[in-house]
Each structure stands twice: as C-alpha cells, then as structure tokens.
Motif scaffolding. Structure first.
Motif, PDB file in Angstrom:
ATOM      1  N   ILE A   1     121.363  68.583  60.976  1.00 41.82           N
ATOM      2  CA  ILE A   1     121.312  67.798  59.511  1.00 41.82           C
ATOM      3  C   ILE A   1     121.870  69.172  58.758  1.00 41.82           C
ATOM      4  N   LEU A   2     122.910  68.835  58.204  1.00 42.87           N
ATOM      5  CA  LEU A   2     123.305  69.870  57.222  1.00 42.87           C
ATOM      6  C   LEU A   2     122.720  70.174  55.928  1.00 42.87           C
ATOM      7  N   ASN A   3     122.455  68.784  55.354  1.00 48.26           N
ATOM      8  CA  ASN A   3     122.035  68.689  54.037  1.00 48.26           C
ATOM      9  C   ASN A   3     120.540  68.118  53.954  1.00 48.26           C
ATOM     10  N   LYS A   4     119.645  68.448  54.573  1.00 50.07           N
ATOM     11  CA  LYS A   4     118.381  67.940  54.630  1.00 50.07           C
ATOM     12  C   LYS A   4     117.664  68.421  53.809  1.00 50.07           C
ATOM     13  N   ASN A   5     117.919  69.343  52.790  1.00 53.52           N
ATOM     14  CA  ASN A   5     117.186  69.793  51.785  1.00 53.52           C
ATOM     15  C   ASN A   5     117.889  69.349  50.525  1.00 53.52           C
ATOM     16  N   GLU A   6     119.066  68.447  50.425  1.00 60.23           N
ATOM     17  CA  GLU A   6     119.992  68.198  49.460  1.00 60.23           C
ATOM     18  C   GLU A   6     119.276  67.090  48.768  1.00 60.23           C
ATOM     19  N   ARG A   7     118.859  66.679  47.407  1.00 58.50           N
ATOM     20  CA  ARG A   7     118.489  65.569  46.840  1.00 58.50           C
ATOM     21  C   ARG A   7     119.207  65.044  45.977  1.00 58.50           C
ATOM     22  N   GLY A   8     119.187  63.792  45.626  1.00 58.87           N
ATOM     23  CA  GLY A   8     120.060  63.059  44.570  1.00 58.87           C
ATOM     24  C   GLY A   8     120.540  61.560  45.039  1.00 58.87           C
ATOM     25  N   SER A   9     120.681  60.861  44.209  1.00 58.97           N
ATOM     26  CA  SER A   9     121.109  59.295  44.343  1.00 58.97           C
ATOM     27  C   SER A   9     122.162  59.121  45.323  1.00 58.97           C
ATOM     28  N   ILE A  10     122.079  58.162  46.300  1.00 59.17           N
ATOM     29  CA  ILE A  10     123.190  58.176  47.092  1.00 59.17           C
ATOM     30  C   ILE A  10     124.316  57.455  46.271  1.00 59.17           C
ATOM     31  N   LEU A  11     124.129  57.023  44.951  1.00 55.52           N
ATOM     32  CA  LEU A  11     125.451  56.817  44.337  1.00 55.52           C
ATOM     33  C   LEU A  11     126.337  57.984  43.826  1.00 55.52           C
ATOM     34  N   LYS A  12     125.578  59.204  43.687  1.00 54.93           N
ATOM     35  CA  LYS A  12     126.314  60.484  43.286  1.00 54.93           C
ATOM     36  C   LYS A  12     126.947  60.857  44.635  1.00 54.93           C
ATOM     37  N   PHE A  13     126.329  60.797  45.923  1.00 51.51           N
ATOM     38  CA  PHE A  13     127.029  61.458  46.829  1.00 51.51           C
ATOM     39  C   PHE A  13     128.291  60.461  47.400  1.00 51.51           C
ATOM     40  N   ARG A  14     128.293  58.921  47.128  1.00 48.23           N
ATOM     41  CA  ARG A  14     128.957  58.068  47.609  1.00 48.23           C
ATOM     42  C   ARG A  14     130.531  58.341  47.039  1.00 48.23           C
ATOM     43  N   TYR A  15     130.550  59.033  45.634  1.00 49.37           N
ATOM     44  CA  TYR A  15     131.852  59.192  44.968  1.00 49.37           C
ATOM     45  C   TYR A  15     132.114  60.763  45.051  1.00 49.37           C
ATOM     46  N   THR A  16     131.628  61.486  45.690  1.00 51.03           N
ATOM     47  CA  THR A  16     131.889  62.985  45.625  1.00 51.03           C
ATOM     48  C   THR A  16     132.348  63.269  47.336  1.00 51.03           C
ATOM     49  N   ASN A  17     133.291  64.446  47.312  1.00 54.68           N
ATOM     50  CA  ASN A  17     133.564  64.769  48.650  1.00 54.68           C
ATOM     51  C   ASN A  17     133.083  66.194  48.862  1.00 54.68           C
ATOM     52  N   PRO A  18     132.250  66.301  49.980  1.00 50.72           N
ATOM     53  CA  PRO A  18     131.480  67.682  50.254  1.00 50.72           C
ATOM     54  C   PRO A  18     132.627  68.664  50.372  1.00 50.72           C
ATOM     55  N   LYS A  19     132.034  70.053  50.343  1.00 54.37           N
ATOM     56  CA  LYS A  19     133.027  71.176  50.632  1.00 54.37           C
ATOM     57  C   LYS A  19     132.694  71.889  51.826  1.00 54.37           C
ATOM     58  N   LEU A  20     131.368  71.959  52.092  1.00 55.53           N
ATOM     59  CA  LEU A  20     130.975  72.522  53.246  1.00 55.53           C
ATOM     60  C   LEU A  20     131.539  73.988  53.549  1.00 55.53           C
ATOM     61  N   SER A  21     131.201  74.736  52.585  1.00 59.30           N
ATOM     62  CA  SER A  21     131.865  75.981  52.452  1.00 59.30           C
ATOM     63  C   SER A  21     131.653  77.196  53.604  1.00 59.30           C
ATOM     64  N   ASN A  22     130.514  76.775  54.686  1.00 62.46           N
ATOM     65  CA  ASN A  22     130.166  77.786  55.644  1.00 62.46           C
ATOM     66  C   ASN A  22     131.060  77.444  56.766  1.00 62.46           C
ATOM     67  N   PHE A  23     131.757  76.622  56.782  1.00 55.90           N
ATOM     68  CA  PHE A  23     132.600  76.534  57.743  1.00 55.90           C
ATOM     69  C   PHE A  23     133.891  77.349  57.916  1.00 55.90           C
ATOM     70  N   ASP A  24     134.067  78.269  58.505  1.00 60.54           N
ATOM     71  CA  ASP A  24     135.149  79.010  58.306  1.00 60.54           C
ATOM     72  C   ASP A  24     136.445  79.021  59.465  1.00 60.54           C
ATOM     73  N   ALA A  25     136.262  77.838  60.026  1.00 63.26           N
ATOM     74  CA  ALA A  25     137.245  77.771  61.308  1.00 63.26           C
ATOM     75  C   ALA A  25     137.567  76.189  61.207  1.00 63.26           C
ATOM     76  N   PRO A  26     138.498  75.664  61.855  1.00 63.07           N
ATOM     77  CA  PRO A  26     138.906  74.462  61.948  1.00 63.07           C
ATOM     78  C   PRO A  26     137.527  73.253  62.840  1.00 63.07           C
ATOM     79  N   PHE A  27     137.399  72.369  62.093  1.00 67.68           N
ATOM     80  CA  PHE A  27     136.214  71.452  62.312  1.00 67.68           C
ATOM     81  C   PHE A  27     136.724  70.005  62.097  1.00 67.68           C
ATOM     82  N   ILE A  28     136.321  69.106  62.781  1.00 65.60           N
ATOM     83  CA  ILE A  28     136.529  67.669  62.710  1.00 65.60           C
ATOM     84  C   ILE A  28     135.611  67.117  61.364  1.00 65.60           C
ATOM     85  N   PHE A  29     135.818  66.563  60.487  1.00 63.44           N
ATOM     86  CA  PHE A  29     134.991  65.786  59.473  1.00 63.44           C
ATOM     87  C   PHE A  29     135.410  64.540  59.336  1.00 63.44           C
TER      88      PHE A  29
END
Length: 368
Positions: free
Chosen positions: A60-88
């Motif tokens: 789980i990449l965001n296990k320490n992330e907190r906030g309302s689900i409504l906040k996450f629903r309308y935002t798009n993650p960056k996942l900056s630590n991925f420095d090679a092609p990956f499926i999202f």
C-alpha cells in the motif's frame, strides 16, 4: 512491469457493480506480485468487498496518508518516486500525473450524462472527461458504452478503446432445492412456499424501483417481494407501504453473495426495470442460477441478456406484470431458464481479467 491499482471506489460506495468489478480484479492479484501496488483508503473499510480482501501493508503506497475521501476523489496522484514506466489503473476516473505513468481507465456508463443535472453532473463529467483524455488505454464494459463514449467524447482515438465485458462470479450457481429455503437462513423462512419476485441493487431514479413496486402490487398473495439492497429510505418506505402489504415484502441488506445465490435459486423472477445500464451484472448472475430476468430492451441490456432475457417494450408496470404472467407457463419458463444458462456461460471474470492484463502488457511494451 510495475502496476499501481487505485482502490478509490471502495471508499465511494459500500457495494455495487463497480466495486464488484474491482474486487474481482484484485482477487486475481492474490497472492500479490512483488511489483503490484495499491492506493487504499480507510473509508473503504465499510465496503462489502474491501472487507474480505487482505492487502499486505508493504504493497500500500499511501498507508500513512490521511484526509477525506472526497479530497482524494477529485485529485490525481503524482507518485513521484516512480522513475520508470508503470501501469496506473484507477477504479474510478482518476489518472496519475507522473510522466512515466501508463494510465488505464474503465468507462462504466454514462448515467450521469443522461440522468443527472446541475453541479453533480458537471463535476462527474469533467472528471471522467479528464481521465479519458489522459489515458493510454480505455476499457468500455460493453459495446453500448463504447457508443456512448464516442457520442460524448467524439475525439477519443479508436485505437485506445477496448471493449471488455464484465464477468459473473463463481459464487452464483444452481443449487439442489430439495430443502426449504429457511434452512439457509432463518430470515428466509417467510419466503417458503412463495413465488419470490426479486429487485436487487441501488434504487436511484433510473433504476425505476417504483415500477417494480407497482408491478408486484398487481400480483396475488402467492407472491413475495424480495428487495436486496440498502435499507429503504423514508420516501421508498412510504411507496412500498402504499402498494404492498407488510406481510408481502422483505428487505435484505448487506447480504454476502452466497445468500444472494440462495435467493436467486428460490426466486420466481428478477425484476430489472432499469432505464439504462453500462452492463448490468445482476442480469447474468441471476441467469447463471436459473432465475428468469424480466428487463427492458435498452442500452447494454440486450448485449448482456442475449436471447435469454424476458424483454418488455415499455418501462411500465403493465408490461412487467404481463411478462411475469408468461413465466407461469412451465414450458416457456424452462426455455427461458435453459437459455439463461447458455447466455451466462459466455461471461467469466477470469477471461475479463486476462484481457485486462493483456492490455496492460500491450501498453507497457509500447512505452518501455
């Protein structure tokens, strides 16, 4: 090939077709491969399917992330630590802003575009449109959904689109009905010796729950109305009480698939008066158990029901009532049941997920 699966839908609904699809996908990643990761949200703990999934915390990449689900629903993650092609792959219309992300979006339906108005429609359609525009691969769950996609987003490149049908769970199958239904669950005893007419799922306006209620009200006391879904809201309770005696209906909430399978097996018919479906998973679930399905010949439903559906011309209680009466003819009913077994056998979650993974690999190989 690294894969990130976004579990946002588990935080947005307690059950439903989208959750079913996502659960069946995740179930087939168990035991989780070392390069499969997840975005997960504590609100998902109330979801019927998320409760039975065990995802290792180190995946789980965001296990320490907190906030309302409504906040996450309308935002798009960056996942900056991925420095090679990956499926999202998001379960519900999000995309990853990392330039290395290969975004996959499932387009489930266009109910908001057809049946919702105002700000809710604008926000949903805007988010869906952004996901479609920023995706490398787009999965439509029916040909009808693809048609709607090209209607609302005509500039979408055709080579990005794949039609991949949903499947049907192995939890649904015919059972030996020599025993009374009450032996499976004490609550089912009131259904014994009744012709049980079933309505299942959400009761938003386009699902036409009122038509199902009025249809049942035309039947005699040898029938029982089985409502599977969330507890009735006040206005729904008033509607049901207006048309149906309290002895002639029962609401079952938070039922696991095994219990729904029993109800399907001991049912007389599934009433499915929906005005619109992106797919309609309950149709093939019911057919797989031998339960006839009465439905309207619109949107994706003829694709899913094939020649096994008992179709009506109009979404009106008289049409559904007359269709129900046809099922009293044993010869006709046996033919409908036999066709249902054949039709439901065309759908498999294993095949569905194989096609998803084939798409992942195809998109990944283009990028690497």
């Amino acid at each position: 090939m690294k894969i990130v699966l976004d579990n946002i839908v588990f935080g947005l609904q307690k059950s439903g077709g989208v959750s079913t699809l996502w659960y069946e996908l995740l179930k087939r990643f168990e035991p989780f491969e070392k390069e499969t990761y997840f975005l997960d949200y504590h609100e998902g703990n109330d979801n019927l399917y998320r409760k039975i999934l065990i995802i290792p915390e180190n995946h789980i990449l965001n296990k320490n992330e907190r906030g309302s689900i409504l906040k996450f629903r309308y935002t798009n993650p960056k996942l900056s630590n991925f420095d090679a092609p990956f499926i999202f792959h998001s379960s519900y219309y999000r995309f990853c802003r990392n330039r290395n992300a290969i975004n996959v979006t499932i387009v489930h339906d266009f109910t908001y575009e057809y049946y919702t108005r105002g700000f809710a429609k604008f926000v949903h359609s805007f988010q869906k449109g952004k996901a479609i525009k920023n995706s490398d691969g787009i999965i439509c769950i029916s040909e009808n959904t693809k048609k709607d996609l090209l209607k609302f987003h005509p500039n979408t490149p055709l080579d990005k689109i794949r039609v991949i049908y949903n499947g049907v769970s192995s939890d649904y199958f015919p059972i030996d009905k020599t025993e009374p239904i009450g032996l499976y669950d004490e609550r089912f005893k009131k259904l014994e010796d009744k012709k049980n007419v079933i309505f299942i799922g959400h009761r938003t306006k386009y699902k036409n729950f009122d038509v199902a209620v009025k249809t049942f009200a035309k039947l005699d006391n040898s029938y029982h109305f089985v409502i599977i879904g969330e507890p009735l809201k006040e206005e729904e309770q008033e509607l049901v009480d207006k048309y149906i005696s309290s002895n002639n209906y029962t609401v079952f909430s938070k039922l696991e698939n095994t219990k729904v399978n029993v109800l399907y097996n001991y049912g007389f018919a599934l009433l499915y008066p929906s005005s619109f479906e992106g797919f309609g998973i309950p149709v093939i679930e019911a057919m797989k158990t031998g339960l006839p399905v009465i439905l309207h010949s619109n949107s994706s439903l003829p694709e899913v029901g094939g020649d096994a559906g008992v179709y009506v011309k109009n979404i009106h209680e008289n049409d559904f009532y007359n269709a129900a009466l046809q099922l009293l003819n044993d010869e006709y009913r046996s033919l409908v049941v036999a066709k249902g077994y054949v039709q439901s056998s065309k759908f498999s979650w294993d095949i569905t997920i194989e096609k998803y993974i084939e798409l992942y690999k195809e998109l990944y190989n283009k990028r690497k």
